[in-house]
Design a protein around this motif. Structure first.
Motif, PDB file in Angstrom:
ATOM      1  N   ILE A 185      -7.030  11.251   3.640  1.00 17.86           N
ATOM      2  CA  ILE A 185      -7.925  11.787   2.585  1.00 17.86           C
ATOM      3  C   ILE A 185      -8.512  10.901   2.061  1.00 17.86           C
ATOM      4  CG2 ILE A 185      -7.841  13.055   0.391  1.00 17.86           C
ATOM      5  CD1 ILE A 185      -5.235  14.128   1.301  1.00 17.86           C
ATOM      6  N   GLN A 186      -8.482   9.793   1.533  1.00 17.33           N
ATOM      7  CA  GLN A 186      -8.994   8.816   0.725  1.00 17.33           C
ATOM      8  C   GLN A 186      -8.434   7.523   0.844  1.00 17.33           C
ATOM      9  OE1 GLN A 186     -12.092   9.484  -1.147  1.00 17.33           O
ATOM     10  NE2 GLN A 186     -12.113   7.196  -1.218  1.00 17.33           N
ATOM     11  N   THR A 187      -9.225   6.409   0.905  1.00 23.58           N
ATOM     12  CA  THR A 187      -8.915   4.938   1.017  1.00 23.58           C
ATOM     13  C   THR A 187      -9.278   4.437  -0.618  1.00 23.58           C
ATOM     14  OG1 THR A 187      -9.385   4.770   3.319  1.00 23.58           O
ATOM     15  CG2 THR A 187      -9.408   2.829   2.040  1.00 23.58           C
ATOM     16  N   ILE A 188      -8.296   3.832  -1.120  1.00 18.68           N
ATOM     17  CA  ILE A 188      -8.406   3.397  -2.353  1.00 18.68           C
ATOM     18  C   ILE A 188      -8.274   1.990  -2.608  1.00 18.68           C
ATOM     19  CG2 ILE A 188      -7.184   3.360  -4.737  1.00 18.68           C
ATOM     20  CD1 ILE A 188      -8.009   6.284  -3.691  1.00 18.68           C
ATOM     21  N   SER A 189      -9.409   1.420  -3.498  1.00 16.13           N
ATOM     22  CA  SER A 189      -9.566  -0.047  -3.424  1.00 16.13           C
ATOM     23  C   SER A 189      -9.475  -0.049  -5.267  1.00 16.13           C
ATOM     24  CB  SER A 189     -10.916  -0.583  -2.997  1.00 16.13           C
ATOM     25  OG  SER A 189     -11.926  -0.063  -3.490  1.00 16.13           O
ATOM     26  N   VAL A 190      -9.337  -1.547  -5.356  1.00 14.44           N
ATOM     27  CA  VAL A 190      -9.139  -1.762  -6.932  1.00 14.44           C
ATOM     28  C   VAL A 190     -10.182  -2.928  -7.215  1.00 14.44           C
ATOM     29  CG1 VAL A 190      -6.986  -0.692  -7.188  1.00 14.44           C
ATOM     30  CG2 VAL A 190      -7.205  -3.239  -6.792  1.00 14.44           C
ATOM     31  N   VAL A 191     -10.264  -3.243  -8.566  1.00 15.01           N
ATOM     32  CA  VAL A 191     -11.035  -4.250  -9.148  1.00 15.01           C
ATOM     33  C   VAL A 191     -10.200  -4.800 -10.167  1.00 15.01           C
ATOM     34  CG1 VAL A 191     -13.349  -3.198  -8.642  1.00 15.01           C
ATOM     35  CG2 VAL A 191     -12.267  -2.779 -10.734  1.00 15.01           C
ATOM     36  N   ASP A 192     -10.543  -6.233 -10.399  1.00 13.01           N
ATOM     37  CA  ASP A 192      -9.483  -6.767 -11.569  1.00 13.01           C
ATOM     38  C   ASP A 192     -10.602  -8.074 -11.872  1.00 13.01           C
ATOM     39  OD1 ASP A 192      -7.844  -8.340 -12.915  1.00 13.01           O
ATOM     40  OD2 ASP A 192      -6.328  -8.244 -11.396  1.00 13.01           O
ATOM     41  N   ARG A 193     -10.786  -7.702 -13.576  1.00 15.04           N
ATOM     42  CA  ARG A 193     -11.553  -8.691 -14.135  1.00 15.04           C
ATOM     43  C   ARG A 193     -11.119 -10.211 -14.031  1.00 15.04           C
ATOM     44  NH1 ARG A 193     -12.793  -6.719 -20.108  1.00 15.04           N
ATOM     45  NH2 ARG A 193     -14.164  -8.408 -19.787  1.00 15.04           N
ATOM     46  N   ASP A 194      -9.908 -10.459 -13.603  1.00 13.28           N
ATOM     47  CA  ASP A 194      -9.466 -11.797 -13.488  1.00 13.28           C
ATOM     48  C   ASP A 194      -9.811 -12.523 -12.173  1.00 13.28           C
ATOM     49  OD1 ASP A 194      -7.943 -11.893 -16.139  1.00 13.28           O
ATOM     50  OD2 ASP A 194      -6.455 -10.675 -15.044  1.00 13.28           O
ATOM     51  N   GLU A 195      -9.828 -13.656 -12.235  1.00 17.59           N
ATOM     52  CA  GLU A 195     -10.088 -14.444 -10.845  1.00 17.59           C
ATOM     53  C   GLU A 195      -9.023 -15.548 -10.609  1.00 17.59           C
ATOM     54  OE1 GLU A 195     -14.161 -16.016 -11.050  1.00 17.59           O
ATOM     55  OE2 GLU A 195     -15.103 -14.279 -11.130  1.00 17.59           O
ATOM     56  N   PRO A 196      -7.884 -14.977 -10.167  1.00 21.58           N
ATOM     57  CA  PRO A 196      -6.656 -16.189  -9.955  1.00 21.58           C
ATOM     58  C   PRO A 196      -7.397 -17.262  -8.641  1.00 21.58           C
ATOM     59  CG  PRO A 196      -6.223 -14.292  -8.823  1.00 21.58           C
ATOM     60  CD  PRO A 196      -7.582 -13.670  -9.685  1.00 21.58           C
ATOM     61  N   GLN A 197      -7.005 -18.464  -9.021  1.00 21.44           N
ATOM     62  CA  GLN A 197      -7.247 -19.305  -7.958  1.00 21.44           C
ATOM     63  C   GLN A 197      -6.660 -19.245  -6.474  1.00 21.44           C
ATOM     64  OE1 GLN A 197      -6.128 -23.306  -9.595  1.00 21.44           O
ATOM     65  NE2 GLN A 197      -7.360 -23.262 -11.189  1.00 21.44           N
TER      66      GLN A 197
END
Length: 805
Positions: free
Chosen positions: A505-517
């Motif tokens: 039905i749908q492919t889900i992706s996310v975003v994260d304001r952090d930037e881990p090394q």
């Protein structure tokens, strides 16, 4: 001209003329005479051909004759002349009668003026022989020439002067400089009077001249412009081929010696000294030096360069194109504490070198330049010059970010104080210790708001704040995991009613304001409230995305057309943070090919449970609405009861309006007055009147029956209006006594009906008497339409009369 030479010339000329004259007598020339005489002359026509014995085709006369007697030129004579004087000789043409005269009898020609061949070389004349008696032409008119004989009376002249020539220095012997030419006005075809030769009168040590052509050439090979740059040479021209007695003229020729690059540059001094402060910026001129060159023009153009390695690194030399000076400038910052004196070797060399003179020596020179560095009070210097610091975003306020260090470079080594330029840190996010240079955080940091900060740190001497240095510092905020992951967008998906299990039905992706090394790593699962869901499944693909699939066969859009699927997303931390996002899935109708046709918009949550907070908020809203409704109803009921109680006391608040004009004179029930009469308490009226009243003579003494029969009163003249009058008077008295209420006055406006109306006004406003004295009997004459009104007023008039009686 020598006197002996002049006498000799005249003697030769006279002898030559005598010989010519004797030859003329011996020669006879036959001349064609037809057409040369006067037309119609019988003598010429009869004779036909005539012989002439004169010789005067050309005569010669010497120029510049200086004798006192006229100069004999020649003689003309005709064969017909027998010496008896019967023939007259005449001449005409150039100079005839002025310069040249002829003896009419003998034919001798003399020159009476001094002639100049340079002005006119010959004269053309015509001779005639006529009979003295008849003046007839005996001989045809004949032309002859008198040529002026040249003598050497003009010296050679240089007409193109003054002459200026040039020759390069060090030119070889015989180098041509220039050519001069002299002009002689004498006759070049006669003798040697115009034959000119050249010679050098002055300057023969350095130059020669060709005697025939006048070409001037060098006589030596060592002409040196630096020794003498010009020569004045006198050239003489002599006629008569230079023989004795020839005339001569002279001219002065200026010969300029041009420069060649035969001299190398030379520094006047072998050492120069300059001084400069150590704070002089790069590019500052220290001083100028110049190498001298005896040459001129472009041969003096030169370039300068620094020869030693130390000088090349610290200093730069350029050439001033106007003055040909070497300009020495600073190329690298100076430091008195490091080195106080610098020695620079400067070399000068010609820009244009003539290969012919390379063997004369090297065309370059060197000098030494000593530069002394002067000490000044310098501002502190930052050491080391690193301008990057790092701090974690969760660091507490007051945490040390780093330390900057600055030292006074002077020998005095004054203490240093530190500060932050607040124009670069207006929010005061960082502070600095004035003594140690330690930079600390002044506020809570947030990498997601500002990941980098650029500030300027000031270092100054403690006792002289004008000596200040600036250093740019870059502070990097290191990331910590303080933001949960979120769905990239508010995802919405659609699925057909006849979808099969396992359909993507749908492919889900996310975003994260952090930037881990180490990079992001996200985990997907259904939220706990959707664990009992049997409609859809979630698959973590392990590449920071997840896929939603159908879990059952088919859907019914009529039962439920929207599903809200909560998805829990967790990051890799540390610490691990999570958030829940919702995927909206719509059940749609599709065609046989799977293309979506239509979708409804009613949403049903996959889980039937609500959070406690949402439930409490919903209940509070319902309770508030119920309270508001009850309050409104209570206020309305209270307001209605208050109005009902006032209606019993105030007739004003109940206005009954009607505009029915009735059905004519036959309509006696146009309006039911019972509605109006019901407003009043007639029991009160009865008590006041004692049960009697003016209505006793009517059809009935019962007030109730009077109320019902009120519409019929208009036909009776004995109607009783005291009920209304008494009630109104009582209300007026109550209003007058109560000062808190406005008066119950009523003002009525009656429109003007026009001047042509035959009916007078019914208004009683203009009535002056307190008791009515009007007679309304005339209303009966207005016709059936006003019959009811006439009966009403007639009845009232009768009532008033009875009261008065």
């Amino acid at each position: 001209m020598a006197k002996g030479l002049q006498g000799f010339s005249w003697t030769m000329l006279l002898l030559f003329c005598a010989i010519q004259e004797l030859g003329a007598w011996a020669m006879h020339t036959a001349v064609e005479g037809a057409g040369l005489g006067q037309p119609g002359d019988p003598a010429l026509l009869a004779s036909g051909r005539v012989k002439r014995g004169w010789v005067w085709n050309q005569f010669f006369v010497v120029e510049e004759y200086t004798g006192t007697e006229p100069l004999y030129v020649g003689k003309i004579h005709s064969d017909s002349d027998e010496g008896d004087g019967s023939i007259k000789y005449t001449i005409s043409g150039e100079g005839a009668g002025t310069i040249f005269l002829i003896d009419e009898i003998t034919g001798d020609i003399h020159a009476t003026e001094r002639l100049d061949r340079e002005q006119k070389t010959f004269y053309t004349l015509r001779a005639q022989a006529r009979d003295r008696q008849t003046d007839q032409l005996l001989e045809p008119e004949s032309e002859f020439i008198i040529k002026v004989q040249d003598i050497n009376d003009s010296e050679p002249r240089f007409l193109e002067g003054p002459y200026i020539g040039s020759v390069a220095e060090l030119s070889p012997i015989g180098t041509s400089v220039m050519q001069v030419m002299a002009s002689d006005a004498d006759d070049p075809t006669y003798g040697s009077s115009a034959r000119v030769v050249y010679s050098v009168l002055e300057g023969e040590q350095h130059f020669t001249v060709d005697s025939k052509t006048g070409v001037i050439r060098t006589a030596v090979a060592d002409l040196d412009r630096e020794t003498q740059d010009r020569y004045e040479v006198v050239i003489r021209a002599t006629d008569m081929a230079g023989q004795l007695g020839g005339l001569s003229g002279s001219t002065t020729v200026t010969i300029v010696v041009t420069d060649v690059n035969d001299n190398p540059p030379r520094f006047p001094q072998k050492m120069y000294q300059f001084s400069i402060v150590e704070t002089a910026p790069v590019g500052t001129a220290i001083g100028r030096v110049k190498a001298e060159d005896s040459d001129v023009g472009e041969n003096t153009d030169m370039t300068y360069q620094v020869k030693d390695e130390e000088g090349v690194e610290m200093f730069k030399v350029t050439t001033d194109s106007n003055t040909q000076e070497a300009v020495i400038t600073v190329q690298k910052p100076l430091d008195y504490e490091s080195k106080k004196v610098h020695t620079v070797v400067v070399e000068a060399l010609n820009k244009f070198v003539d290969p012919r003179f390379v063997d004369l020596g090297t065309f370059r020179d060197q000098t030494i330049v000593r530069v002394s560095v002067l000490d000044v009070d310098e501002p502190p210097e930052f050491r080391p010059p690193s301008n990057l610091m790092e701090v974690q975003e969760d660091a507490d306020v007051g945490s040390v970010v780093g330390v900057v260090t600055a030292l006074d470079p002077d020998t005095a080594n004054h203490p240093v104080r530190y500060a932050i330029d607040r124009s670069t840190d207006a929010e005061r996010i960082f502070d600095i210790d004035a003594n140690t240079g330690a930079i600390v955080t002044g506020k809570v940091l947030d990498r997601e708001t500002a990941g980098w900060h650029n500030i300027t740190v000031l270092a100054m001497e403690a006792d002289n704040h004008s000596q200040v240095s600036r250093a740019s510092l870059r502070i990097r905020i290191l990331d910590v995991n303080d933001n949960p992951p979120e769905l990239a967008t508010p995802y919405e998906a659609a699925v057909c009613e006849d979808a099969k299990p396992g359909q993507l039905i749908q492919t889900i992706s996310v975003v994260d304001r952090d930037e881990p090394q180490s990079g992001h790593r996200f985990y997907f699962t259904l939220a706990p409230e959707a664990t009992n869901n049997h409609h859809f499944s979630l698959l973590d693909i392990k590449d920071n995305t997840a896929a939603v699939h159908t879990q059952r066969m088919g859907f019914n859009r009529q039962e439920q057309d929207v599903y809200l699927l909560p998805i829990l997303v967790v990051d890799s931390g540390p610490p691990a943070l999570s958030s829940t996002g919702t995927l909206t899935i719509r059940i749609c109708g599709c065609d046989s090919n799977g293309a979506i046709q239509s979708c409804n918009s009613t949403a049903y949550v996959v889980s039937a449970t609500l959070s406690p907070g949402a439930l409490i908020a919903l209940l509070v809203c319902i309770l508030i609405l119920v309270v508001l409704v009850l309050l409104i109803l209570t206020l309305k009921r209270h307001h209605k009861s208050h109005l009902t109680s006032e209606d019993d006391e105030d007739m004003r608040d109940n206005v009954i309006k009607y505009n029915d004009e009735g059905g004519g004179e036959q309509d006696t029930e146009a309006y039911d007055m019972s509605a109006l009469r019901s407003l009043y308490d007639f029991s009160e009226i009865k008590g006041g009147d004692g049960g009697g009243g003016p209505g006793e003579g009517g059809p009935s003494g019962n007030p109730a029956s009077e109320l019902h029969a009120l519409p019929q009163w208009v036909q009776s003249p004995d109607l009783d209006f005291s009920v209304f009058r008494d009630y109104i008077c009582r209300k007026v008295e109550q209003a007058d006594e109560d000062l808190s209420v406005p008066p119950y006055d009523s003002f009525q406006t009656y429109a003007f009906e026009g001047s042509d109306s035959p009916v007078p006004s019914l208004s009683s406003i203009n009535t002056w008497s307190s008791s009515s004295e009007q007679d309304f009997s005339y209303l009966g004459g207005w016709g059936p339409r006003f019959r009811q009104l006439a009966a009403l007023y007639a009845g009232r008039r009768g009532e008033e009369d009875s009261e008065e009686s």
